[in-house]
Design an enzyme around this catalytic site. Structure first.
Site, mmCIF file in Angstrom:
data_model
loop_
_atom_site.group_PDB
_atom_site.id
_atom_site.type_symbol
_atom_site.label_atom_id
_atom_site.label_comp_id
_atom_site.label_asym_id
_atom_site.label_seq_id
_atom_site.Cartn_x
_atom_site.Cartn_y
_atom_site.Cartn_z
ATOM 1 C CG LEU A 236 -1.958 -1.174 1.197
ATOM 2 C CD1 LEU A 236 -2.888 -1.094 2.398
ATOM 3 C CD2 LEU A 236 -2.773 -1.227 -0.084
ATOM 4 C CB CYS A 237 4.459 1.940 -0.079
ATOM 5 S SG CYS A 237 4.899 1.786 1.656
ATOM 6 C CG ASP B 221 23.076 -13.127 0.894
ATOM 7 O OD1 ASP B 221 22.755 -14.333 0.896
ATOM 8 O OD2 ASP B 221 23.636 -12.570 -0.074
ATOM 9 C CG MET C 218 6.396 3.020 4.869
ATOM 10 S SD MET C 218 6.621 2.015 6.350
ATOM 11 C CE MET C 218 6.974 0.415 5.646
ATOM 12 C CD GLU C 219 9.205 5.310 0.371
ATOM 13 O OE1 GLU C 219 8.308 4.913 -0.396
ATOM 14 O OE2 GLU C 219 8.969 5.883 1.452
#
Length: 201
Positions: A111-112, A171, A156-157
């Site tokens: 929803l961004c 990783d 959010m970014e």
């Protein structure tokens, strides 16, 4: 409880709607009891998820800063610090991954809004000694600053940048250690928009 039922039944759409309805109701009740006039903007009064319409909002300068860290043992930390991880230069790859994470935020978080970002920085700091932790005594600290001129914020970014960067540390180093831990991912500052300037810890 509802989530457990959701995981174990074929009636997932109905239960998802029920969960969202309960979330909206809880938000309204909390807002009323606390004297607030806020609600979950991504859930409408019927409990349906939707992308917020920002068409009528004027574009303003926005920025957000997020931080997090990856805790690790000293042996792993020394390999990162000395650039001896077999996959390659951990810090260089992590910086690029964080920038890509910010740019890909709207593709990962449903929803961004897709935003025209004007700046993404990912800064890394090696922390040699963490007090009170004998095993995971070192860390790679990650800070991201994201900016844009737009109708909605970039928190959010910034969080996506830090999260993807932290996952990339894991990783790159997992062949050496599986005990690493991603910790403390959070927004620490935001500027712009209706709520103006906010700063946390």
């Amino acid at each position: 409880m509802l989530y457990a039922l959701y995981q174990g039944t074929s009636r997932r759409p109905q239960l998802l709607s029920l969960c969202l309805t309960q979330a909206a109701t809880t938000s309204r009740l909390l807002s009323t009891s606390l004297g607030l006039h806020t609600k979950l903007t991504h859930v409408d009064d019927a409990g349906n998820a939707h992308m917020v319409d920002v068409s009528d909002k004027p574009p303003t300068q926005r920025s957000a800063t997020a931080r997090g860290r990856v805790l690790m043992n000293r042996d792993t930390f020394n390999l990162v610090k000395q650039d001896k991880i077999k996959k390659g230069n951990v810090l260089a790859v992590v910086q690029i991954a964080g920038i890509q994470g910010a740019k890909s935020c709207s593709q990962m978080i449903p929803l961004c809004h897709p935003l025209n970002l004007t700046k993404v920085s990912v800064n890394l700091r090696l922390i040699d000694i963490l007090p009170g932790n004998d095993h995971l005594c070192c860390a790679v600290e990650i800070e991201s600053v994201v900016k844009c001129k737009g109708e909605t914020g970039v928190e959010m970014e910034a969080l996506s940048a830090v999260s993807v960067a932290a996952l990339t540390v894991f990783d790159m180093c997992k062949a050496v250690s599986k005990t690493m831990r991603i910790d403390g991912v959070r927004v620490v500052e935001k500027l712009g928009g209706k709520s103006g300037h906010w700063k946390g810890d």
